[in-house]
Structures are given as structure tokens and as C-alpha cells.
Enzyme design. Structure first.
Site, PDB file in Angstrom:
ATOM      1  N   ASP A 313       0.858  -1.088   0.055  1.00  0.00           N
ATOM      2  CA  ASP A 313       0.129   0.032  -0.169  1.00  0.00           C
ATOM      3  C   ASP A 313       0.826   1.258  -0.021  1.00  0.00           C
ATOM      4  O   ASP A 313       2.159   1.160   0.537  1.00  0.00           O
ATOM      5  CB  ASP A 313      -0.873  -0.060   1.087  1.00  0.00           C
ATOM      6  CG  ASP A 313      -1.815   1.243   1.300  1.00  0.00           C
ATOM      7  OD1 ASP A 313      -2.363   1.633   0.363  1.00  0.00           O
ATOM      8  OD2 ASP A 313      -1.800   1.907   2.536  1.00  0.00           O
ATOM      9  N   THR A 315       0.128   5.179   1.069  1.00  0.00           N
ATOM     10  CA  THR A 315      -0.118   5.804   2.080  1.00  0.00           C
ATOM     11  C   THR A 315       0.143   5.314   3.552  1.00  0.00           C
ATOM     12  O   THR A 315      -0.657   4.224   3.749  1.00  0.00           O
ATOM     13  CB  THR A 315      -1.349   6.733   2.348  1.00  0.00           C
ATOM     14  OG1 THR A 315      -1.305   7.260   0.910  1.00  0.00           O
ATOM     15  CG2 THR A 315      -1.388   7.968   3.248  1.00  0.00           C
ATOM     16  N   ASP A 514      -1.575  -0.907   6.012  1.00  0.00           N
ATOM     17  CA  ASP A 514      -2.005  -0.165   7.315  1.00  0.00           C
ATOM     18  C   ASP A 514      -3.231   0.100   7.663  1.00  0.00           C
ATOM     19  O   ASP A 514      -3.682   0.267   8.756  1.00  0.00           O
ATOM     20  CB  ASP A 514      -0.938   0.746   7.636  1.00  0.00           C
ATOM     21  CG  ASP A 514      -1.084   2.136   6.767  1.00  0.00           C
ATOM     22  OD1 ASP A 514      -1.559   1.964   5.532  1.00  0.00           O
ATOM     23  OD2 ASP A 514      -1.284   3.076   7.132  1.00  0.00           O
TER      24      ASP A 514
END
Length: 1005
Positions: A313, A315, A514
Site C-alpha cells: 500500500d 500511504t 496499514d
């Protein structure tokens, strides 16, 4: 002390007690208790846990490894091998203890985390209208309570700072090495340390809901789950026992000996096989836990070893998740400061993240910001502010278009450039004209690019970036971190679909994320990896592995450890569980191993499995150093380049050919290896050699003489050759090196002369300054070269008394030479004392070697080159010249002295001889004169006339000296006589006899 720790130490004490009693029985000190052999009691009562586990497994209709041990112990007791049975129990206890030790080592992280949690907390409470502090147990704290933490104390709860600022050490929780400055509104974790200030914290999560408690729960859950390989190993036990019984029956059928049968049953227990997987998995999980990587199960660790594609991922994963103001582009002749002040004026009342960044940058630059009288927020677009007739806009393109602000070509160019760099832009306009734009970007993590590179070096084929962000931003981040693929503007379901497509391409994926939107992808990937600090609770729940410190640089270690775990499992099964046990079964069946040795050998294989797995606890400690990491990267790059070069030769076709003939190739390779192994027993002993044979370390007699022999291959027989009749030499102070040259090279030139005052830079002479330089007894530096020649006197002592006989002879010779030099003067070494020194050195060296039982006979000791140190050549020459000049002057003085002394002695002897001669001359003359006078008197008496005549003549001579004279004598005899007078006078030696004769003649006439 916890109950688990008490149980562990009780187990250790019990095992030690069994071991001590077994040793006393073996030594014959304590052999019976109540008339029963203590070995039987130890076998029965010491193995109670083994028997209980075996019977429990039978009630559950499964065959366990403990049942095989019970059968072996029973067989040993049945034939009276009581000590072997007790030893099997004791070594089994040791193996279980070591397995528990490995498990405790992996639980060290859990225990440290549990110790971090404070047991009490200090609450702020109201008491009679005032605020007081009250210390309570941690279980009594409730959410929204205000907890007081003083400097140096551990924070007892997860919460948010209400009052105070401090530097918080969060290393125990997040692994961050530097303290983090925090103030009101910032979150804190239970177990972290308040370094400086006084804090009041509002409790948000307590007890089992704290981050620390969740970490402990994750680690404990990881230890309880087991990998598929583990269940496979358990299934081996179901048919391993029948194989053991079959091997025992075959041994008894062939040999008819119960002892060998029991030895086979003891040595074939499958403990090593059962321990092979869990020991490695538990050790691997423990190793990763020490670096903040929490693996929830062994299955996840095994799956991680097969991953060849990492999906990230953006960000908060590849980026820091903290936007930063990166550029300020001013237009229309404005400066950056003027544009920032204008934007800050518009954004000063906004709560947007971009507004905070602009205001912070303006304050950092010390800009003066006015106060806007009117402010209006446009959600999703930007803000509008007015001041003194000025209308200021700050926002995105859609805000400008909605307010009819023209986007000129320079603005379009700047926007395109910012988007190409992946920046989010804030356009700033004043009175309907765009004055510039501000670029904001979420920076990649500093370690992201290096992590991608290391993952590729670790064998990961593809790296993919998935994000819901714009394509320009995603592409910019992808280029900066070095991923292979970038996919942007994705919804959570799109990420899952993309993972399925990657799986269809034959890739095994590991998803790292996250956010909540990453949870479906984490669940869909082969392995889900969550960021533990920034990650959402659902993300951590769905992940298989959690990075507790959010450090991407731990991912290469995760890949390496997972592959190492699988490699260690294979080593444990193939080498220690199968190969070692098979060899031990053959040795026990052939009678080489008895029951006691068989029990020990079986447990040794289990111990080797545990010890081999424990290596994982220290995995990568050395390889994490910068030097080793760089060397590994270079090696990987060279390997990639080599494979690219090899592809030119159609490696795929060769691989397919080998795959089709794999069975045949393996069969022929195995036959070739077996044949080479058997042929390795052929030994050729030279004519000047002898060979000593050791079978399992025991020397065989007699030694092998010259010729061709066949011995059992290694490791059964070990053959050591030596030349007992060859005189060997050790050189002290120098080495003679070979002068062989490669073809085409000019031969090495020898020096013109080997002289002590020349530096020997060529030739076969190589100086060893540390050996040659010594200090003589009269404190002179000297360089001594010596050769000690020796021969083998006793082959057994020569081979087995020392590991390096030549080094021992060299050390003894150098020590003796140093002692002799220190007790001898320089002149003795340089002149006539050398033969005596050589004899003494030979005697002392032989004495020392005899004391060492070296089996060496010293043949001769020869001093080669003895001279002052080259370092003091100039000084030595000056001293030598002075000594020569001194000796020359002394010799000249002694010569002069000897010359003068002998001359004086000769002159004295001459004077004495002259005096004696003079005395004799004077004495003889006196005697002659006296005799002459006497004769003259007698002559006068006899012939006075003649005397008178003579006197007359003498008188005339004196009167007329020098005159010629003639005498005429008229003799009375009638004849004339002529007398010639001598000028010196008339001789006086006239005797009477002539006169008488003359008279007689005259008478006769």
C-alpha cells in the site's frame, strides 16, 4: 516467580537428580535401594512422564513417539541392561529440557513485554473540594480516568496527554531508538517511559485493550499455532513404530542376539523427527520477535518462505503518512515569502492538514500574517478570505473554476510539472488572479527504496504498489522507491481482484498495508503483513505478520529467516532424523553400538536437531553488519549477471533435459558417489613411508609398510602417513623459499653475494626478523640463523603426542637458541665458540623434546649466518673501525717497545763485551810488556853488548826519526856486517839461544 518458571526449574532439578543417581550407580557407589537396583528405579520412576504420554496417546487411538521409547526401555530392562534403560530415560529428560529451553528463549520477548507493564497507577481524584493523588492497582483504572506520570516512570495505560509536555521513550513498544517529543493531545502507549516532564494522561485503553497487551497476545497466539510441516512430522510417528519393531525383529532373526535388538530399538526412536519442525519454527518466531516482527503462526512463516512477490500500500506504508510542504512557486513577480503570507492569511482559520502545513512554514520563515475579517470554508475545494478589500482564495483547481478564476498557460505548466512530480497543489489567487501555487507531498519512508532493493536481492521477483491515490502521485512514489509495477485509483475490492490476477500469474504474494481499506487485501494475500503502529485494529487482526515498529527494513530479514527456517527443517529431517538414525541402526545391528551407546546416540541426534534449530535465534546478527551486507549485495548482483549471461546458452533447454532424466541422473550420481566412497579406502604407501591406521580413533597395529593397501573408508579408518627415515629441518631466523616460476617468466635472480651487511631482497633467502634478532650476554644486538635437523624416533609419539611436530621443534629450537645467545658473548658467537654452542644447543633441544614426548631425535644443529643486526651496521662499522685503530696503535706501541728494549739490551751486551775485551787487552798487553821487559833484562844480562848496541840504535832512531840510516860495523872478526834497521825500531825479542848458537858457530869457525 511464575508457576511456569517454577515448573521449569523443578524439571531441571529432577533431571539433575536422575543424572547424579545414574552416575553413582555407574561408579558402583550407590547401586541398590531396598535390595533393588537403582538403575531400575530410575528407569521406572524417572520416565513416568514418558509412560503417561504414551498411554494417553493410545487411549486417543494414535501412536506417539513416546511409545517407541517405552518399548525400547522395556526391552532393555527385560535383558538386564538396566543402566542402558536408565540412561535412555535420562537423555530423554535432557532432550525435553533443551526443547523447553528453546521455547523459553523464544518467549523472552513476551516476558520482557509483560515486565514493561506497571502493576500500579497514580490517579488524580477529587477529595473535599481539592485534587489529590491516589495510587491504585492497574486493574482498578477505568477509561477516562486521569493518570499522573512523573519523570522516569513507565506509563501504565494507553491514552492521550491532557497536561504537560515530555520526551517519551517508546523503544520498548515501537522499537524507535530516539525519544519522541509529545504534548497535549498526543497519544501514548502503556509500557513506554516518561523521560522528562510531569504528565497527566486520560486513559483510553486499559488492561487487555492496551497496545502492550495486544502485542503479548499476538506473540502467545503465534506460538500456539503449528505449520503444515509439523503435522506431517506427527504423521510419521504413526508408522515409524512399526518400522522400528520390524528393524528389531530383523536384527534378532539375523543375529539371534537380544542385546543388538534392544540397541536397535533404543537408537531408532523418532524423537529427532518429531522435534525437527517445531524447534525450527519456534526458534524462527523468537528470532523475528526480537526485531519487532510478530509472526502469528508457523504456517505463516512457512508460507512466507514461498513468497516471490511483495505488494505494498502507499500511504502510511511506503510513505510516512505525514504530508510535507515541498515547493512554493510564485507568479506575477511575487516572492515566495509574499505568496506564503498570502496563503497563510487565507488558511489561518482552517482545520485542514494543508492549512496547518502552510501556517507552520510561514511561522518558520518569520512572516507577518494579517487577520482576515471574513472567512468561508468550501468543503472539498478550499477556503476564501477577505481583508481590506482584498479577496483571497486558496484551494484546488475546482475552487478556482467555480469562482471564475482564469487558469493561465503559466499556471497550467506549473500544475503539470507538480503533478508529474506527484505533488498535491494548493492554488493561491488574489482578486481573481492566480498568484502562485504551493506543492505538498507525502514523502516515501527513508528506508523504502533500500528495502525494495534488499527484497530483490533476497529472491523476491516482483514488487507492486497499490493505492487509491491519483496516478501521477502513485507513479512518482513508485519511481522513487523502485517498485516494478504501480496500480492507482483502486478501491478495496479492486486491490483484491489485482491480487487474484497476480496469483494467476504464478506469483505467491505478501501484502503490506496499514489502513482499514487494506484489510480485505491482507486477508486475500498468501501472507498479510500489517504495520503495527500506524495500522488499524482490523488490519492487524487480519494480518498474518505484524511489524510492531513500522520499519520496512525488517521485511528482508523476515524473508531470509523464513527461508532459513524451512532450510533448517529440511536439515533436521534429512540429516539428523533420517541419515544419522539410519547409520546408528546399522551400527547397532552390526554390534558396534551397544544398548548404552545406542541410547546416547539416539538422544544425541535429537539434541543436534534442537541445537541446529537454536542457530536461528542468532540468525543475521553478523550479516546485518554493513560490510557483510554490501558483500552479499555484490554477490547477488554477480549472480544475476551470471544467470543473464548463461541464458545465452539456452539454459532452459538444459534444465528441461535434466528434468526429464532426473531419476536416471540421480541414480547414476548416487552410484558414482558410492563407488568413489568405496575406492577412497585404497591407500598407497611409498617406499620411504609408513602408515598408521586409526579405527574410530583407536590405533591399529602393526603399521602399514610400503605398498598398496585397502582400508575401510573414512570415517571408520583414518590413515596417517609419515617418513620415519627422512631427516627434516627447521630454520630459525630465516626461511628458504622456492624459486619456481610460471612459464614465460624470467627466473628469479640470486644476489651477487649472501653477505650479512647486505639486504637479501632476491633469491631463496627470506629473513624472519622476529626470530633472528637477539641480545647477547654482553648486551649486543645480533642476528642469528640456525638450522635444526631432526628425524622421527617414535612414530606413535610423533603422530599422537602433538598436533604439529614441526612447530614444536621450531619453538623448542628458538627458545634454546635465545637462551644460549643471552648467556654468551658476541665474540664467542663470531669466533671460536660456535662449535661448543652448537653442541650445547643440540643437547638442550633434545632434552626439551624428550620432556614433551615428541618422538623426535635431533640429528644436528648448525649455526648458519651470525652477524650484528643490519639495523646497526653503520654503528657497528664505526665501532669496528675504532677497535681496529685502537688495536693498530697498541700493536705499534708494543712493536716500538720491543724494538727499543731489544736494542738497549744489545747495546748493553756490546758495552759489556767491549769492556771485557778492553780489560783482557790491557791485561794481555801488560803481561806482554812485563814478559818482554823480563826477557830484555835476561837478554841484557846475557849479552850486555848487544843490549847496549840496541839501546844505542834506539837512541839514534829517536834522535833521527824518519831518517834512512845505514850502519857499517867493522867487526873484530875480520868481516863486515850490514844491518838494516826497521823504521819502527830494532825488535827486542832477542833470546839467549840464538846468541849462544851464534857464539858456538863462531867458535867452530
Amino acid at each position: 516467580m511464575s508457576s511456569e518458571a517454577k515448573h521449569y526449574y523443578t524439571y531441571i532439578l529432577f533431571t539433575l537428580t536422575v543424572g547424579v543417581l545414574l552416575l553413582l550407580n555407574w561408579l558402583g557407589i550407590f547401586t541398590h535401594l531396598f535390595g533393588i537396583d537403582t538403575a531400575i528405579l530410575l528407569a521406572l520412576f524417572g520416565g513416568y512422564k514418558i509412560y503417561y504420554n504414551a498411554i494417553s496417546a493410545l487411549f486417543e487411538r494414535r501412536i506417539s513417539a513416546d511409545l517407541a521409547i517405552v518399548v525400547a526401555i522395556g526391552a532393555a530392562l527385560a535383558i538386564g541392561e538396566n543402566i542402558a534403560a536408565a540412561e535412555a530415560v535420562f537423555v530423554m529428560l535432557i532432550g525435553e529440557g533443551l526443547e523447553e529451553f528453546a521455547s523459553r528463549r523464544t518467549r523472552t520477548a513476551i516476558e520482557r513485554l509483560i515486565q514493561l507493564a506497571p502493576k500500579t497507577a497514580r490517579l488524580r481524584v477529587s477529595d473535599h473540594g481539592g485534587l489529590q493523588e491516589k495510587e491504585v492497582r492497574i486493574e482498578e483504572v477505568r477509561e477516562r480516568d486521569i493518570v499522573i506520570v512523573r519523570p522516569g516512570e513507565r506509563i501504565p495505560v494507553d491514552g492521550e496527554i491532557v497536561t504537560g509536555r515530555s520526551s517519551i521513550n517508546e523503544a520498548p513498544i515501537t522499537g524507535e531508538s530516539l525519544p519522541v517529543d509529545k504534548g497535549p493531545g498526543d497519544g501514548v502507549f502503556a509500557g513506554s517511559i516518561n523521560n522528562l516532564g510531569f504528565l497527566e494522561i486520560q486513559a483510553a485503553r486499559i488492561g487487555d485493550d492496551t497496545t502492550l497487551a495486544k502485542i503479548i497476545f499476538l506473540i502467545e497466539a503465534a506460538e500456539e499455532k503449528r505449520a503444515p510441516l509439523e503435522r506431517l512430522a506427527d504423521r510419521y510417528a504413526s508408522f515409524f513404530l512399526p518400522l522400528i519393531l520390524l528393524a528389531g525383529a530383523a536384527t534378532f532373526y539375523i543375529t539371534g542376539e537380544w542385546v543388538r535388538t534392544v540397541a536397535v530399538l533404543l537408537v531408532a526412536c523418532p524423537c529427532a523427527l518429531i522435534l525437527a519442525t517445531p524447534a525450527a519454527v519456534v526458534a524462527g518466531i523468537g528470532r523475528l520477535a526480537t526485531d519487532g516482527v510478530l509472526v502469528k503462526s508457523g504456517a505463516s512463516l512457512e508460507s512466507m518462505a514461498r513468497v516471490n512477490c511483495f505488494v505494498f500500500d502507499k500511504t502510511g506504508t511506503l510513505t510516512e503518512g505525514k504530508p510535507v510542504l515541498t515547493s512554493v512557486t510564485a507568479l506575477n513577480s511575487h516572492s515566495e515569502e509574499e505568496l506564503l503570507a498570502l496563503a497563510a492569511l487565507a488558511e489561518q482559520r482552517s482545520e485542514h492538514t494543508f492549512a496547518h502545513l502552510i501556517l507552520e512554514e510561514a511561522r518558520t520563515r518569520g512572516l507577518k500574517i494579517g487577520t482576515a475579517r471574513e472567512f468561508q470554508m468550501e468543503p472539498g475545494l478550499g477556503v476564501e478570505a477577505r481583508q481590506d478589500g482584498r479577496r483571497i482564495l486558496a484551494g484546488n483547481r475546482r475552487l478556482m473554476e467555480s469562482q471564475d478564476v482564469e487558469i493561465t498557460p503559466p499556471v497550467e505548466t506549473a500544475l503539470a510539472s507538480s503533478e508529474l512530480e506527484g505533488l498535491s497543489t494548493v492554488l493561491v489567487a488574489e482578486n481573481g488572479s492566480i498568484q502562485g501555487l504551493i506543492g505538498i507531498q507525502d514523502h516515501p519512508r527513508p528506508e523504502a527504496r533500500e528495502t525494495i532493493r534488499k527484497l530483490k536481492a533476497a529472491g523476491i521477483q516482483r514488487s507492486v504498489l497499490l493505492t487509491g491515490d491519483r496516478e501521477s502521485v502513485a507513479s512518482s512514489i513508485g519511481r522513487r522507491v523502485g517498485v516494478d509495477e504501480v496500480h492507482s485509483e483502486l478501491l478495496p475490492q479492486h486491490k483484491v481482484d489485482l491480487l487474484d490476477k497476480l496469483r494467476q500469474r504464478g506469483l505467491r504474494t505478501a501484502m503490506v498495508g496499514d489502513g482499514i481499506n487494506d484489510a480485505p487485501a491482507l486477508a486475500s494475500a498468501d501472507v498479510g503483513i500489517a504495520m503495527g503502529v500506524a495500522g488499524a485494529d482490523i488490519t492487524i487482526e487480519e494480518a498474518d505478520i505484524v511489524l510492531m515498529n513500522d520499519r520496512l527494513d525488517r521485511l528482508p530479514l523476515l524473508v531470509q529467516v523464513s527461508k532459513a527456517v524451512v532450510a533448517i527443517i529440511r536439515q533436521n529431517i534429512l540429516v539428523f532424523a533420517l541419515a544419522v538414525n539410519l547409520a546408528a541402526v546399522l551400527a547397532a545391528a552390526s554390534g558396534i553400538l551397544g544398548p548404552v551407546a545406542a541410547a546416547a546416540t539416539h538422544q544425541v541426534s535429537a539434541l543436534l536437531v534442537v541445537l541446529n534449530s537454536l542457530r536461528l535465534l542468532a540468525y543475521g546478527k553478523f550479516r546485518q553488519s554493513r560490510l557483510v551486507t554490501r558483500a552479499a549485495a555484490l554477490a547477488q548482483e554477480a549472480n544475476v549477471a551470471l544467470w543473464r549471461y548463461a541464458e545465452l546458452f539456452n539454459v532452459e533447454r538444459s534444465r528441461q533435459w535434466m528434468a526429464r532424466r532426473r531419476v536416471s541422473l540421480i541414480r547414476w550420481a548416487g552410484a558414482a558417489v558410492a563407488l568413489l566412497y568405496l575406492l577412497s579406502g585404497i591407500e598407497l604407501v611409498g617406499p620411504d613411508e609408513m602408515a598408521v591406521v586409526r579405527r574410530f580413533g583407536r590405533k591399529m597395529t602393526p603399521p602399514l609398510g610400503p605398498g598398496l593397501h585397502y582400508r575401510l573408508p573414512w570415517p571408520i579408518d583414518q590413515v596417517t602417513r609419515l617418513k620415519p627415515y627422512q631427516v627434516q629441518a627447521v630454520e630459525i631466523g630465516f626461511r628458504t623459499v622456492g624459486t619456481e616460476q610460471s612459464p614465460g617468466q624470467a627466473p628469479a635472480s640470486e644476489p651477487a653475494a649472501y653477505e650479512w651487511n647486505l639486504q637479501h631482497r632476491t633469491g631463496r633467502y627470506e629473513k624472519k626478523q622476529d626470530e633472528a634478532l637477539m641480545l647477547t650476554g654482553d648486551e649486543n644486538l645480533i642476528e642469528v640463523n640456525m638450522v635444526a635437523q631432526y628425524a622421527v624416533q617414535s612414530a606413535d609419539s610423533f603422530l599422537f603426542a602433538t598436533t604439529d611436530p614441526e612447530a614444536m621443534v621450531r619453538v623448542a629450537s628458538e627458545s634454546v637458541l635465545c637462551g644460549l645467545v643471552g648467556s654468551t658473548t658476541l665474540d664467542d658467537f663470531l669466533t671460536t665458540g660456535r662449535p661448543a654452542i652448537e653442541d650445547k644447543a643440540k643437547e638442550l633441544i633434545q632434552s626439551r623434546l624428550d620432556a614433551y614426548h615428541s618422538g623426535v631425535r635431533v640429528v644436528a644443529v648448525q649455526l648458519q649466518d651470525v652477524h650484528p643486526s643490519v639495523a646497526v651496521v653503520d654503528a657497528f662499522r664505526n665501532v669496528s673501525s675504532a677497535f681496529e685503530e685502537k688495536n693498530k696503535l697498541i700493536n705499534q706501541a708494543e712493536a716500538y717497545r720491543n724494538e727499543q728494549l731489544q736494542l738497549a739490551r744489545g747495546q748493553a751486551a756490546a758495552r759489556l763485551a767491549e769492556a771485557a775485551l778492553y780489560t783482557l787487552n790491557r791485561t794481555q798487553r801488560a803481561s806482554g810488556d812485563a814478559e818482554r821487559f823480563r826477557l830484555a833484562v835476561e837478554a841484557f844480562k846475557a849479552a850486555p853488548e848487544v843490549t847496549q848496541t840496541r839501546l844505542y840504535l834506539e837512541t839514534m832512531e829517536q834522535i833521527l826519526p824518519g831518517k834512512k840510516k845505514m850502519i857499517l860495523d867493522a867487526s873484530k872478526f875480520g868481516r863486515r856486517q850490514l844491518l838494516f834497521i826497521d823504521p819502527q825500531g830494532v825488535p827486542l825479542n832477542l833470546s839467549a839461544a840464538p846468541i849462544e848458537a851464534r857464539k858456538k858457530a863462531e867458535r867452530e869457525e
